[in-house]
Design an enzyme around this catalytic site. Sequence first.
Site, PDB file in Angstrom:
ATOM      1  N   LYS A  14      -1.414  30.428 -18.071  1.00 19.28           N
ATOM      2  CA  LYS A  14      -2.238  29.642 -18.989  1.00 19.28           C
ATOM      3  C   LYS A  14      -2.387  30.344 -20.344  1.00 19.28           C
ATOM      4  O   LYS A  14      -2.296  29.694 -21.376  1.00 19.28           O
ATOM      5  CB  LYS A  14      -3.639  29.404 -18.391  1.00 19.28           C
ATOM      6  CG  LYS A  14      -3.624  28.614 -17.083  1.00 19.28           C
ATOM      7  CD  LYS A  14      -5.039  28.274 -16.619  1.00 19.28           C
ATOM      8  CE  LYS A  14      -5.906  29.479 -16.300  1.00 19.28           C
ATOM      9  NZ  LYS A  14      -5.514  30.213 -15.075  1.00 19.28           N
ATOM     10  N   ARG A  89     -13.930  25.405 -14.097  1.00 18.66           N
ATOM     11  CA  ARG A  89     -13.450  26.014 -12.852  1.00 18.66           C
ATOM     12  C   ARG A  89     -14.224  25.533 -11.634  1.00 18.66           C
ATOM     13  O   ARG A  89     -13.892  25.932 -10.513  1.00 18.66           O
ATOM     14  CB  ARG A  89     -13.598  27.526 -12.946  1.00 18.66           C
ATOM     15  CG  ARG A  89     -12.307  28.279 -13.280  1.00 18.66           C
ATOM     16  CD  ARG A  89     -12.693  29.749 -13.406  1.00 18.66           C
ATOM     17  NE  ARG A  89     -11.636  30.679 -13.181  1.00 18.66           N
ATOM     18  CZ  ARG A  89     -10.911  31.247 -14.141  1.00 18.66           C
ATOM     19  NH1 ARG A  89     -11.034  30.879 -15.396  1.00 18.66           N
ATOM     20  NH2 ARG A  89     -10.040  32.172 -13.836  1.00 18.66           N
ATOM     21  N   ARG A 128       1.048  42.471 -14.783  1.00 20.26           N
ATOM     22  CA  ARG A 128       0.203  42.437 -15.988  1.00 20.26           C
ATOM     23  C   ARG A 128      -0.790  43.599 -15.959  1.00 20.26           C
ATOM     24  O   ARG A 128      -1.041  44.233 -16.989  1.00 20.26           O
ATOM     25  CB  ARG A 128      -0.532  41.092 -16.039  1.00 20.26           C
ATOM     26  CG  ARG A 128      -1.387  40.889 -17.263  1.00 20.26           C
ATOM     27  CD  ARG A 128      -1.843  39.451 -17.395  1.00 20.26           C
ATOM     28  NE  ARG A 128      -3.005  39.154 -16.571  1.00 20.26           N
ATOM     29  CZ  ARG A 128      -3.546  37.944 -16.435  1.00 20.26           C
ATOM     30  NH1 ARG A 128      -3.005  36.898 -17.044  1.00 20.26           N
ATOM     31  NH2 ARG A 128      -4.604  37.751 -15.677  1.00 20.26           N
ATOM     32  N   ARG A 134      -6.511  45.307 -18.028  1.00 19.64           N
ATOM     33  CA  ARG A 134      -7.508  44.472 -17.344  1.00 19.64           C
ATOM     34  C   ARG A 134      -7.730  44.996 -15.937  1.00 19.64           C
ATOM     35  O   ARG A 134      -6.840  44.942 -15.096  1.00 19.64           O
ATOM     36  CB  ARG A 134      -7.026  43.017 -17.294  1.00 19.64           C
ATOM     37  CG  ARG A 134      -7.528  42.210 -18.458  1.00 19.64           C
ATOM     38  CD  ARG A 134      -7.115  40.771 -18.333  1.00 19.64           C
ATOM     39  NE  ARG A 134      -7.683  40.096 -17.181  1.00 19.64           N
ATOM     40  CZ  ARG A 134      -7.596  38.797 -16.979  1.00 19.64           C
ATOM     41  NH1 ARG A 134      -6.955  38.040 -17.851  1.00 19.64           N
ATOM     42  NH2 ARG A 134      -8.129  38.250 -15.910  1.00 19.64           N
ATOM     43  N   ARG A 146      -9.665  36.466  -6.349  1.00 24.49           N
ATOM     44  CA  ARG A 146      -9.611  35.460  -7.428  1.00 24.49           C
ATOM     45  C   ARG A 146      -8.825  34.235  -6.977  1.00 24.49           C
ATOM     46  O   ARG A 146      -9.187  33.101  -7.286  1.00 24.49           O
ATOM     47  CB  ARG A 146      -9.007  36.064  -8.693  1.00 24.49           C
ATOM     48  CG  ARG A 146     -10.038  36.862  -9.474  1.00 24.49           C
ATOM     49  CD  ARG A 146      -9.424  37.946 -10.329  1.00 24.49           C
ATOM     50  NE  ARG A 146      -8.489  37.451 -11.305  1.00 24.49           N
ATOM     51  CZ  ARG A 146      -7.518  38.195 -11.839  1.00 24.49           C
ATOM     52  NH1 ARG A 146      -7.353  39.450 -11.459  1.00 24.49           N
ATOM     53  NH2 ARG A 146      -6.717  37.683 -12.739  1.00 24.49           N
TER      54      ARG A 146
END
Length: 191
Positions: A14, A89, A128, A134, A146
């Site tokens: 996204k 969400r 990532r 992160r 998640r």
Amino acid sequence: MFNLILFGPPGSGKGTQSENIIAAYGLQHLSTGNLLRSEITQQTPLGLEAKSFMDQGQLVPDAVVIGMVGNFMDAHPQAKGFLFDGFPRTTAQCIALDALLQQRTYEINVVLALEVTEAELVKRLLGRGATSGRSDDTNETVIRARIQEYHDKTTAVEKYYAQFNKVVAIKGEGTVESIYADLKKEMDARI
Ligand code: ADP
């Protein structure tokens, strides 16, 4: 005014595709993940509240996120439209977003839903995490939490917008360019 929800699980691309879309269509990017991380960096009370949820891979409470989105929309009255990324969400967030848009006589024009297998998601997020800094991307337990939150609460968002025939599924695997081309085709058919 053209309002788009870019929908999909964590790691579905996204953020990457949002960059392409906002550059091409001049929409205002509204990423709740980015807004929350900025609140954390600035050590605001909202950021401090959100951090403990995010560190565990859980959703931040609806009221916190909805208030933040309303403030962001108020701060961008000249926007040609919004690209919602990571929001809504939950069903409660969908209902709140409808109210925020109706106050301004706007609506959601389309929900583009990126579809990616779970194995590929975990691989991408760990990749990532190795470079992004992160913390929620470095721990596989948090990543799986998640994805679980996505299945438990966020897939309801797709059902919510499907009632209004607003959802278009897009295969989220392949090159960034080919996925963008598919998104662009759907955008251009509606804009
Ligand atoms: P990703 O989708 O890759 O997990 P995001 O940056 O969209 O990344 O979100 C990171 C975290 O921020 C989520 O795991 C969640 O804790 C929190 N968050 C972001 N958007 C929302 C939202 N709309 N509602 C509740 N929590 C959110």
